[in-house]
Design a protein around this motif. Structure first.
Motif, PDB file in Angstrom:
ATOM      1  N   TYR A 173      29.734 -18.727 -44.195  1.00 43.72           N
ATOM      2  CA  TYR A 173      29.856 -19.627 -43.029  1.00 43.72           C
ATOM      3  C   TYR A 173      30.034 -21.073 -43.487  1.00 43.72           C
ATOM      4  O   TYR A 173      30.856 -21.818 -42.961  1.00 43.72           O
ATOM      5  N   CYS A 183      25.041 -19.516 -34.579  1.00 44.36           N
ATOM      6  CA  CYS A 183      24.650 -18.098 -34.591  1.00 44.36           C
ATOM      7  C   CYS A 183      23.305 -17.840 -33.935  1.00 44.36           C
ATOM      8  O   CYS A 183      23.004 -16.709 -33.579  1.00 44.36           O
ATOM      9  N   HIS A 184      22.489 -18.858 -33.812  1.00 41.64           N
ATOM     10  CA  HIS A 184      21.136 -18.617 -33.311  1.00 41.64           C
ATOM     11  C   HIS A 184      20.845 -19.376 -32.024  1.00 41.64           C
ATOM     12  O   HIS A 184      19.756 -19.909 -31.846  1.00 41.64           O
ATOM     13  N   SER A 237      23.358 -26.742 -38.111  1.00 41.15           N
ATOM     14  CA  SER A 237      23.488 -25.678 -39.107  1.00 41.15           C
ATOM     15  C   SER A 237      23.143 -24.284 -38.618  1.00 41.15           C
ATOM     16  O   SER A 237      23.494 -23.317 -39.274  1.00 41.15           O
ATOM     17  N   CYS A 238      22.466 -24.173 -37.517  1.00 44.54           N
ATOM     18  CA  CYS A 238      21.976 -22.853 -37.112  1.00 44.54           C
ATOM     19  C   CYS A 238      22.473 -22.423 -35.736  1.00 44.54           C
ATOM     20  O   CYS A 238      22.547 -21.237 -35.450  1.00 44.54           O
ATOM     21  N   PRO A 243      24.339 -18.781 -43.848  1.00 46.76           N
ATOM     22  CA  PRO A 243      25.044 -17.905 -44.784  1.00 46.76           C
ATOM     23  C   PRO A 243      26.152 -18.651 -45.540  1.00 46.76           C
ATOM     24  O   PRO A 243      26.829 -19.501 -44.973  1.00 46.76           O
ATOM     25  N   TRP A 292      18.258 -11.657 -33.778  1.00 43.10           N
ATOM     26  CA  TRP A 292      17.136 -11.965 -34.655  1.00 43.10           C
ATOM     27  C   TRP A 292      16.378 -13.189 -34.193  1.00 43.10           C
ATOM     28  O   TRP A 292      15.154 -13.237 -34.250  1.00 43.10           O
ATOM     29  N   LYS A 350      19.013 -18.469 -48.145  1.00 39.86           N
ATOM     30  CA  LYS A 350      19.775 -17.453 -47.435  1.00 39.86           C
ATOM     31  C   LYS A 350      20.525 -18.011 -46.217  1.00 39.86           C
ATOM     32  O   LYS A 350      21.621 -17.572 -45.883  1.00 39.86           O
ATOM     33  N   MET A 351      19.932 -18.963 -45.534  1.00 39.32           N
ATOM     34  CA  MET A 351      20.512 -19.502 -44.303  1.00 39.32           C
ATOM     35  C   MET A 351      20.851 -20.976 -44.478  1.00 39.32           C
ATOM     36  O   MET A 351      20.073 -21.684 -45.096  1.00 39.32           O
ATOM     37  N   GLY A 377       9.971 -16.695 -41.226  1.00 37.61           N
ATOM     38  CA  GLY A 377      11.336 -16.346 -41.615  1.00 37.61           C
ATOM     39  C   GLY A 377      12.166 -17.594 -41.882  1.00 37.61           C
ATOM     40  O   GLY A 377      12.946 -17.633 -42.834  1.00 37.61           O
ATOM     41  N   ILE A 378      11.996 -18.615 -41.044  1.00 38.29           N
ATOM     42  CA  ILE A 378      12.761 -19.851 -41.229  1.00 38.29           C
ATOM     43  C   ILE A 378      12.370 -20.508 -42.546  1.00 38.29           C
ATOM     44  O   ILE A 378      13.226 -20.873 -43.351  1.00 38.29           O
TER      45      ILE A 378
HETATM   46  C1  HEC Z   1      27.051 -17.698 -39.452  1.00 42.84           C
HETATM   47  C2  HEC Z   1      25.927 -17.332 -38.660  1.00 42.84           C
HETATM   48  C3  HEC Z   1      24.547 -17.832 -39.020  1.00 42.84           C
HETATM   49  C4  HEC Z   1      24.127 -19.129 -39.196  1.00 42.84           C
HETATM   50  C5  HEC Z   1      24.943 -20.392 -39.111  1.00 42.84           C
HETATM   51  C6  HEC Z   1      22.702 -19.064 -39.454  1.00 42.84           C
HETATM   52  N1  HEC Z   1      22.285 -17.754 -39.418  1.00 42.84           N
HETATM   53 FE1  HEC Z   1      20.382 -17.091 -39.580  1.00 42.84          FE
HETATM   54  N2  HEC Z   1      21.011 -15.148 -39.372  1.00 42.84           N
HETATM   55  C7  HEC Z   1      22.315 -14.751 -39.169  1.00 42.84           C
HETATM   56  C8  HEC Z   1      22.383 -13.303 -39.101  1.00 42.84           C
HETATM   57  C9  HEC Z   1      23.651 -12.473 -38.896  1.00 42.84           C
HETATM   58  C10 HEC Z   1      21.054 -12.826 -39.246  1.00 42.84           C
HETATM   59  C11 HEC Z   1      20.585 -11.374 -39.223  1.00 42.84           C
HETATM   60  C12 HEC Z   1      19.965 -10.889 -40.475  1.00 42.84           C
HETATM   61  C13 HEC Z   1      20.813 -11.024 -41.713  1.00 42.84           C
HETATM   62  O1  HEC Z   1      22.032 -10.802 -41.648  1.00 42.84           O
HETATM   63  O2  HEC Z   1      20.241 -11.320 -42.764  1.00 42.84           O
HETATM   64  C14 HEC Z   1      20.206 -14.016 -39.403  1.00 42.84           C
HETATM   65  C15 HEC Z   1      18.855 -13.986 -39.587  1.00 42.84           C
HETATM   66  C16 HEC Z   1      18.028 -15.103 -39.615  1.00 42.84           C
HETATM   67  C17 HEC Z   1      16.586 -15.059 -39.657  1.00 42.84           C
HETATM   68  C18 HEC Z   1      15.726 -13.804 -39.599  1.00 42.84           C
HETATM   69  C19 HEC Z   1      15.806 -12.969 -40.838  1.00 42.84           C
HETATM   70  C20 HEC Z   1      14.899 -13.392 -41.941  1.00 42.84           C
HETATM   71  O3  HEC Z   1      15.359 -13.365 -43.109  1.00 42.84           O
HETATM   72  O4  HEC Z   1      13.739 -13.714 -41.687  1.00 42.84           O
HETATM   73  C21 HEC Z   1      16.141 -16.349 -39.718  1.00 42.84           C
HETATM   74  C22 HEC Z   1      14.705 -16.823 -39.760  1.00 42.84           C
HETATM   75  C23 HEC Z   1      17.319 -17.199 -39.724  1.00 42.84           C
HETATM   76  N3  HEC Z   1      18.457 -16.423 -39.663  1.00 42.84           N
HETATM   77  C24 HEC Z   1      17.280 -18.573 -39.772  1.00 42.84           C
HETATM   78  C25 HEC Z   1      18.406 -19.398 -39.789  1.00 42.84           C
HETATM   79  C26 HEC Z   1      18.333 -20.845 -39.870  1.00 42.84           C
HETATM   80  C27 HEC Z   1      17.042 -21.656 -39.947  1.00 42.84           C
HETATM   81  C28 HEC Z   1      19.627 -21.294 -39.863  1.00 42.84           C
HETATM   82  C29 HEC Z   1      20.107 -22.729 -40.000  1.00 42.84           C
HETATM   83  C30 HEC Z   1      19.611 -23.503 -41.091  1.00 42.84           C
HETATM   84  C31 HEC Z   1      20.500 -20.127 -39.757  1.00 42.84           C
HETATM   85  N4  HEC Z   1      19.715 -18.997 -39.729  1.00 42.84           N
HETATM   86  C32 HEC Z   1      21.885 -20.171 -39.690  1.00 42.84           C
HETATM   87  C33 HEC Z   1      23.403 -15.586 -39.035  1.00 42.84           C
HETATM   88  C34 HEC Z   1      23.385 -16.977 -39.162  1.00 42.84           C
END
Ligand code: HEC
Length: 148
Positions: free
Chosen positions: A118, A54-55, A50-51, A115, A84, A112-113, A104-105
């Motif tokens: 996606y 992008c990460h 899931s992550c 997105p 990030w 939020k994550m 943050g996670i």
């Molecule tokens: C489609 C791309 C994408 C995916 C998939 C994704 N992220 Fe993100 N994430 C981003 C982007 C772009 C940012 C930059 C900040 C924003 O846009 O909010 C971010 C920011 C973050 C942050 C830092 C900002 C905060 O709110 O603290 C965390 C922690 C994070 N993601 C965790 C995750 C986790 C855990 C997953 C999987 C479960 C995940 N992300 C999946 C694109 C993604």
């Protein structure tokens, strides 16, 4: 009818021209395999599913990620996401940064994550409430550990 054809022509022309617009995707930050995050296997599996697109440095680029203007959107997402948080260079982060990211996670997996846009295209990335809870508890457990 004629104006419709002209409009369609313009649209097509614009679409073709857009294909020449490219965002330079910088190569992913250099990472040693041993800098990858370590987590219990069920957590690691969720992160990868899931992550990681992008990460991490292990982005799977779908075919449509090469078509403008979608590609511009996708690449800026990945660039931003890696900036990030990049699980592939996790061990190069210092304590403070890791703490911030664990927090943050824990916060971001509530809703939020990953997105929402996606997940529309990546059904496999969707998380069940149970998986969200597991990720959250895993992240929180690291925060508590360091408090002691
Ligand atoms: C489609 C791309 C994408 C995916 C998939 C994704 N992220 Fe993100 N994430 C981003 C982007 C772009 C940012 C930059 C900040 C924003 O846009 O909010 C971010 C920011 C973050 C942050 C830092 C900002 C905060 O709110 O603290 C965390 C922690 C994070 N993601 C965790 C995750 C986790 C855990 C997953 C999987 C479960 C995940 N992300 C999946 C694109 C993604």
């Amino acid at each position: 009818m004629k104006s419709l054809k002209i409009a369609a022509g313009w649209l097509l022309g614009t679409f073709i021209l857009l294909q020449f617009v490219r965002i330079d995707m910088p190569p992913p930050p250099k990472a040693e395999p041993e800098e990858e995050i370590e987590a219990p296997s069920e957590i690691a599996a969720i992160l990868e599913r899931s992550c990681y697109d992008c990460h991490s440095n292990h982005t799977r680029w779908p075919w449509y990620s090469h078509i403008s203007p979608i590609s511009l959107e996708i690449k800026s997402h990945v660039k931003n996401g890696r900036n990030w948080l990049n699980f592939s260079i996790w061990k190069s982060y210092d304590e403070e940064k890791r703490r911030k990211l664990y927090k943050g996670i824990a916060r971001s997996v509530e809703w939020k994550m990953p997105p929402a846009d996606y997940m529309l295209l990546h059904k496999e990335a969707r998380l069940s409430p149970k998986e969200r809870k597991a990720l959250k508890e895993w992240a929180m457990s690291h925060l508590e550990e360091e408090k002691r």
